[in-house]
Design a protein around this motif. Structure first.
Motif, PDB file in Angstrom:
ATOM      1  N   LYS A 300      47.910  52.488  12.451  1.00 56.26           N
ATOM      2  CA  LYS A 300      48.017  51.046  12.577  1.00 56.26           C
ATOM      3  C   LYS A 300      48.083  50.558  14.025  1.00 56.26           C
ATOM      4  O   LYS A 300      47.778  49.414  14.303  1.00 56.26           O
ATOM      5  N   ARG A 301      48.576  51.403  14.922  1.00 56.00           N
ATOM      6  CA  ARG A 301      48.705  50.985  16.313  1.00 56.00           C
ATOM      7  C   ARG A 301      47.675  51.703  17.171  1.00 56.00           C
ATOM      8  O   ARG A 301      47.844  52.873  17.486  1.00 56.00           O
ATOM      9  N   PRO A 302      46.596  51.068  17.555  1.00 56.78           N
ATOM     10  CA  PRO A 302      45.625  51.704  18.444  1.00 56.78           C
ATOM     11  C   PRO A 302      46.199  51.860  19.852  1.00 56.78           C
ATOM     12  O   PRO A 302      47.173  51.203  20.210  1.00 56.78           O
ATOM     13  N   ASP A 303      45.597  52.740  20.618  1.00 50.91           N
ATOM     14  CA  ASP A 303      46.015  52.912  22.009  1.00 50.91           C
ATOM     15  C   ASP A 303      45.469  51.734  22.810  1.00 50.91           C
ATOM     16  O   ASP A 303      44.328  51.761  23.279  1.00 50.91           O
ATOM     17  N   LYS A 304      46.264  50.699  22.979  1.00 53.59           N
ATOM     18  CA  LYS A 304      45.779  49.464  23.571  1.00 53.59           C
ATOM     19  C   LYS A 304      45.278  49.682  24.995  1.00 53.59           C
ATOM     20  O   LYS A 304      44.196  49.225  25.376  1.00 53.59           O
ATOM     21  N   ALA A 305      46.072  50.372  25.816  1.00 58.61           N
ATOM     22  CA  ALA A 305      45.669  50.583  27.204  1.00 58.61           C
ATOM     23  C   ALA A 305      44.384  51.396  27.283  1.00 58.61           C
ATOM     24  O   ALA A 305      43.479  51.091  28.070  1.00 58.61           O
ATOM     25  N   ALA A 306      44.281  52.445  26.458  1.00 56.72           N
ATOM     26  CA  ALA A 306      43.075  53.275  26.460  1.00 56.72           C
ATOM     27  C   ALA A 306      41.870  52.484  25.971  1.00 56.72           C
ATOM     28  O   ALA A 306      40.763  52.602  26.510  1.00 56.72           O
ATOM     29  N   ARG A 307      42.091  51.650  24.939  1.00 59.32           N
ATOM     30  CA  ARG A 307      40.992  50.837  24.423  1.00 59.32           C
ATOM     31  C   ARG A 307      40.487  49.856  25.483  1.00 59.32           C
ATOM     32  O   ARG A 307      39.287  49.682  25.675  1.00 59.32           O
ATOM     33  N   ASP A 308      41.421  49.211  26.185  1.00 61.56           N
ATOM     34  CA  ASP A 308      41.029  48.278  27.241  1.00 61.56           C
ATOM     35  C   ASP A 308      40.294  48.994  28.356  1.00 61.56           C
ATOM     36  O   ASP A 308      39.324  48.469  28.926  1.00 61.56           O
ATOM     37  N   PHE A 309      40.751  50.204  28.670  1.00 57.49           N
ATOM     38  CA  PHE A 309      40.097  50.978  29.725  1.00 57.49           C
ATOM     39  C   PHE A 309      38.665  51.344  29.331  1.00 57.49           C
ATOM     40  O   PHE A 309      37.733  51.198  30.121  1.00 57.49           O
ATOM     41  N   LYS A 310      38.479  51.810  28.100  1.00 51.98           N
ATOM     42  CA  LYS A 310      37.140  52.192  27.638  1.00 51.98           C
ATOM     43  C   LYS A 310      36.201  50.982  27.644  1.00 51.98           C
ATOM     44  O   LYS A 310      35.027  51.088  28.023  1.00 51.98           O
ATOM     45  N   LYS A 311      36.723  49.839  27.229  1.00 53.06           N
ATOM     46  CA  LYS A 311      35.915  48.623  27.195  1.00 53.06           C
ATOM     47  C   LYS A 311      35.460  48.237  28.598  1.00 53.06           C
ATOM     48  O   LYS A 311      34.299  47.886  28.831  1.00 53.06           O
ATOM     49  N   LYS A 312      36.385  48.313  29.542  1.00 53.41           N
ATOM     50  CA  LYS A 312      36.041  47.940  30.911  1.00 53.41           C
ATOM     51  C   LYS A 312      35.110  48.976  31.546  1.00 53.41           C
ATOM     52  O   LYS A 312      34.207  48.628  32.308  1.00 53.41           O
ATOM     53  N   ALA A 313      35.324  50.248  31.233  1.00 53.94           N
ATOM     54  CA  ALA A 313      34.461  51.293  31.773  1.00 53.94           C
ATOM     55  C   ALA A 313      33.031  51.149  31.266  1.00 53.94           C
ATOM     56  O   ALA A 313      32.064  51.345  32.006  1.00 53.94           O
ATOM     57  N   LEU A 314      32.875  50.791  29.983  1.00 52.39           N
ATOM     58  CA  LEU A 314      31.541  50.570  29.423  1.00 52.39           C
ATOM     59  C   LEU A 314      30.879  49.359  30.080  1.00 52.39           C
ATOM     60  O   LEU A 314      29.681  49.380  30.388  1.00 52.39           O
ATOM     61  N   LEU A 315      31.673  48.329  30.312  1.00 53.70           N
ATOM     62  CA  LEU A 315      31.150  47.143  30.991  1.00 53.70           C
ATOM     63  C   LEU A 315      30.718  47.497  32.409  1.00 53.70           C
ATOM     64  O   LEU A 315      29.670  47.052  32.882  1.00 53.70           O
ATOM     65  N   ALA A 316      31.511  48.335  33.084  1.00 58.07           N
ATOM     66  CA  ALA A 316      31.170  48.756  34.442  1.00 58.07           C
ATOM     67  C   ALA A 316      29.851  49.520  34.463  1.00 58.07           C
ATOM     68  O   ALA A 316      29.027  49.330  35.361  1.00 58.07           O
ATOM     69  N   GLU A 317      29.631  50.384  33.457  1.00 56.82           N
ATOM     70  CA  GLU A 317      28.375  51.138  33.422  1.00 56.82           C
ATOM     71  C   GLU A 317      27.191  50.204  33.187  1.00 56.82           C
ATOM     72  O   GLU A 317      26.119  50.380  33.779  1.00 56.82           O
ATOM     73  N   ARG A 318      27.369  49.201  32.342  1.00 58.19           N
ATOM     74  CA  ARG A 318      26.272  48.247  32.123  1.00 58.19           C
ATOM     75  C   ARG A 318      25.967  47.485  33.416  1.00 58.19           C
ATOM     76  O   ARG A 318      24.804  47.250  33.745  1.00 58.19           O
ATOM     77  N   VAL A 319      27.012  47.103  34.129  1.00 59.11           N
ATOM     78  CA  VAL A 319      26.825  46.454  35.428  1.00 59.11           C
ATOM     79  C   VAL A 319      26.033  47.365  36.358  1.00 59.11           C
ATOM     80  O   VAL A 319      25.087  46.938  37.021  1.00 59.11           O
ATOM     81  N   ASP A 320      26.403  48.645  36.408  1.00 57.57           N
ATOM     82  CA  ASP A 320      25.697  49.604  37.261  1.00 57.57           C
ATOM     83  C   ASP A 320      24.214  49.676  36.916  1.00 57.57           C
ATOM     84  O   ASP A 320      23.355  49.686  37.796  1.00 57.57           O
ATOM     85  N   VAL A 321      23.919  49.729  35.626  1.00 54.96           N
ATOM     86  CA  VAL A 321      22.531  49.837  35.164  1.00 54.96           C
ATOM     87  C   VAL A 321      21.729  48.618  35.594  1.00 54.96           C
ATOM     88  O   VAL A 321      20.634  48.724  36.162  1.00 54.96           O
ATOM     89  N   VAL A 322      22.279  47.430  35.340  1.00 54.01           N
ATOM     90  CA  VAL A 322      21.567  46.184  35.638  1.00 54.01           C
ATOM     91  C   VAL A 322      21.368  46.018  37.144  1.00 54.01           C
ATOM     92  O   VAL A 322      20.272  45.668  37.609  1.00 54.01           O
ATOM     93  N   LEU A 323      22.413  46.302  37.917  1.00 50.05           N
ATOM     94  CA  LEU A 323      22.317  46.095  39.364  1.00 50.05           C
ATOM     95  C   LEU A 323      21.427  47.138  40.031  1.00 50.05           C
ATOM     96  O   LEU A 323      20.745  46.837  41.017  1.00 50.05           O
ATOM     97  N   SER A 324      21.427  48.357  39.507  1.00 52.96           N
ATOM     98  CA  SER A 324      20.544  49.382  40.058  1.00 52.96           C
ATOM     99  C   SER A 324      19.085  48.964  39.918  1.00 52.96           C
ATOM    100  O   SER A 324      18.284  49.104  40.842  1.00 52.96           O
ATOM    101  N   GLN A 325      18.746  48.425  38.749  1.00 52.41           N
ATOM    102  CA  GLN A 325      17.376  47.954  38.541  1.00 52.41           C
ATOM    103  C   GLN A 325      17.052  46.776  39.454  1.00 52.41           C
ATOM    104  O   GLN A 325      15.978  46.712  40.054  1.00 52.41           O
ATOM    105  N   ALA A 326      17.991  45.834  39.559  1.00 51.69           N
ATOM    106  CA  ALA A 326      17.753  44.630  40.355  1.00 51.69           C
ATOM    107  C   ALA A 326      17.622  44.944  41.837  1.00 51.69           C
ATOM    108  O   ALA A 326      16.841  44.308  42.554  1.00 51.69           O
ATOM    109  N   LEU A 327      18.369  45.931  42.320  1.00 48.28           N
ATOM    110  CA  LEU A 327      18.313  46.278  43.740  1.00 48.28           C
ATOM    111  C   LEU A 327      16.922  46.781  44.114  1.00 48.28           C
ATOM    112  O   LEU A 327      16.410  46.484  45.196  1.00 48.28           O
ATOM    113  N   SER A 328      16.288  47.528  43.219  1.00 47.30           N
ATOM    114  CA  SER A 328      14.926  47.999  43.474  1.00 47.30           C
ATOM    115  C   SER A 328      13.946  46.833  43.530  1.00 47.30           C
ATOM    116  O   SER A 328      12.988  46.846  44.315  1.00 47.30           O
ATOM    117  N   LEU A 329      14.183  45.827  42.689  1.00 50.02           N
ATOM    118  CA  LEU A 329      13.339  44.639  42.711  1.00 50.02           C
ATOM    119  C   LEU A 329      13.417  43.947  44.073  1.00 50.02           C
ATOM    120  O   LEU A 329      12.397  43.578  44.665  1.00 50.02           O
TER     121      LEU A 329
END
Length: 538
Positions: A300-329
């Motif tokens: 019933k109790r998820p690991d809130k801190a770990a869940r928030d960390f995973k969410k932010k880490a996934l968002l960071a990777e998406r940022v990396d992907v988008v910006l890497s492509q844009a920098l080449s442009l």
């Protein structure tokens, strides 16, 4: 078309085009009472996949790896220490609870209250241990994911001979950091002969008469046009969520208002700033008063801190992907301007000198054809954030780098991205000639980015009828503001660089910019109410 290629001097600049097109047509040169004068025009277009499409993502990923490995190690060490302390605290509070229970043998209210307080304190400590253990596991997963960046570097290097990432590859994880369909187009056009027709006839538009052009005598200077085409810089792979929940503009809390700042913050920390004992303690305090029982811990109790960390880490990777492509442009756009100037284009040489001036910048105008329907809405949401981030990225030109590479990406002031680019031969010469003081040391180009969303395809028709076009309108208005600031800055630079003989022509040029800016303002403001598409913005 024999003769078209001969009309141009094709110096080997080391960037081989994979597609070339030649054209020849008759065009109106002058029309007045005396008649209509025609000229024979030849044009040649080279299309090539610039090497920066695979080389620059390597340099960008190397920066991220260099930043995040120490950050991950520091976070892991801090968490291990916090976990050790928390476990010792649980043991101590367990003993304290047992002592209170033994001392409170009676059933009076005070004794019961003391036991409840001791148990609550112990449960809070156990909850913190649970949160820390979940965070340690999440951090290890992210550390392993960081190794995939190393694999991405190896893959990008393996594509050095074929830098073009095609549309069919855009969903593949190994390709995700490379730009899609990034191509540089160089169009050169010449008026090579002139003939007059004295007959009074009404001027008409270009008649496309394809034939072999006459040999130019003498060869005139060609006009150059540099254009970069690309697939949207976006997180297409399932690893970063594709477009199931929209793009970065939707996912980032502040939207475009603070997208650039949020991206720089995420890029610098990679989400590791939440991998702290304080974050875990906050996750426990958020549920203050709840008892920590076994069934809650497991289900019933998820690991809130770990869940928030995973969410932010996934968002960071998406940022990396988008910006890497844009920098080449951005790199392809900058190099296109420099190459045209090196080829002898007077207009691009002027653009380059103004961009290299102490207060100058180079405009990167992006014309976006994405609709606001379905997955394309998510792509637009990613691209809007990428364009905001590119505003202020700087390119520095050097003769060599210590490791022998052609590119290096580093952090500049306030966490902004600075790109070092090695230039040689004609590119180096034209940059030295155009730079203040005639030195490569002063060769720095900073980007002013303005992106306009047009939404011209059939899906935009659907969106206009049933969808929400708020993002499109908001994007155009905000980027018009960027464009207006650029015109003000460019006007000042152009006046400062103009000689006394050039003053009149520069004043006329600036007046033309202001007129065009007013037309764009009208187009953008009208687009907020128009039911049609935004082709007029182009």
């Amino acid at each position: 078309l024999v003769g078209v290629a001969k009309a141009f001097d094709d110096a080997d600049d080391g960037a081989r085009p994979y597609c070339s097109k030649n054209y020849s047509f008759r065009n109106v040169v002058r029309a007045d009472d005396a008649g209509v004068s025609y000229g024979r025009v030849v044009a040649a277009e080279d299309i090539r996949a610039p090497a920066c499409g695979s080389e620059l993502p390597v340099a960008f990923l190397e920066l991220l790896i260099a930043e995040r490995k120490p950050a991950a190690a520091f976070a892991a060490k801090a968490l291990a220490s916090a976990l050790e302390t928390a476990r010792a605290d649980v043991d101590a509070k367990g003993l304290a609870t047992a002592t209170v229970r033994r001392a409170s043998a009676t059933d009076d209210a005070a004794a019961s209250k003391a036991v409840a307080a001791a148990e609550k304190s112990e449960n809070r400590s156990r909850a913190l241990v649970h949160q820390l253990e979940g965070m340690v596991r999440a951090l290890e997963e992210q550390r392993l994911n960081l190794e995939s960046y190393v694999d991405a570097v190896a893959f990008a290097r393996s594509r050095a001979e074929d830098a073009l990432k095609r549309s069919t590859d855009k969903k593949l994880v190994e390709w995700q950091f490379l730009p899609t369909n990034l191509n540089w187009h160089r169009l050169r056009a010449k008026l090579i002969t002139t003939d007059s027709e004295k007959a009074k006839e009404k001027p008409r538009r270009s008649s496309l008469t394809f034939s072999t052009p006459a040999k130019p005598e003498p060869p005139p200077s060609p006009l150059y046009h540099s254009t970069v085409t690309f697939g949207a810089s976006a997180g297409h792979s399932k690893k970063v969520g594709a477009f199931k929940d929209g793009g970065l503009h939707h996912k980032l809390p502040g939207g475009q208002d603070d997208a650039a700042g949020l991206c720089r913050s995420l890029n610098a920390s990679g989400g590791f700033d939440v991998a702290t004992a304080d974050a875990c303690a906050k996750a426990v305090s958020d549920d203050l008063g709840e008892e920590f029982e076994e069934e809650q811990r497991t289900s019933k109790r998820p690991d809130k801190a770990a869940r928030d960390f995973k969410k932010k880490a996934l968002l960071a990777e998406r940022v990396d992907v988008v910006l890497s492509q844009a920098l080449s442009l951005a790199a392809a756009h900058v190099e296109g301007i420099i190459r045209c100037a090196a080829d002898g284009s007077a207009s691009h040489d002027t653009v380059l000198k103004r961009a290299l001036a102490p207060d100058g910048r180079l405009l990167m105008g992006i014309e976006c054809l994405l609709s606001t329907h379905g997955d394309e809405q998510g792509m637009l949401e990613d691209l809007v954030v990428a364009a905001a981030w590119l505003d202020g990225v700087s390119f520095h030109f050097v003769g060599s780098l210590e490791d022998g590479s052609s590119w290096r990406v580093r952090r500049g002031r306030h966490g902004a991205i600075d790109v070092d680019r090695v230039v040689t031969g004609p590119l180096k010469d034209v940059l030295i000639n155009a730079s203040a003081g005639g030195s490569l040391k002063n060769a720095r180009i900073t980007i002013d980015c303005a992106m306009f969303s047009q939404g011209i395809n059939e899906w935009q028709t659907v969106a206009n009828l049933s969808g929400d076009r708020t993002l499109q309108v908001d994007c155009n208005r905000r980027n018009y503001s960027n464009l207006a600031k650029h015109v003000d800055r460019l006007s000042n630079v152009a006046k400062a660089l103009a000689s006394s003989d050039e003053k009149a022509s520069v004043d006329a040029e600036i007046a033309g910019w202001k007129t065009l800016l007013k037309e764009i303002s009208t187009a953008v403001s009208e687009s907020s109410n128009a039911a049609g598409k935004h082709v007029h913005v182009l």
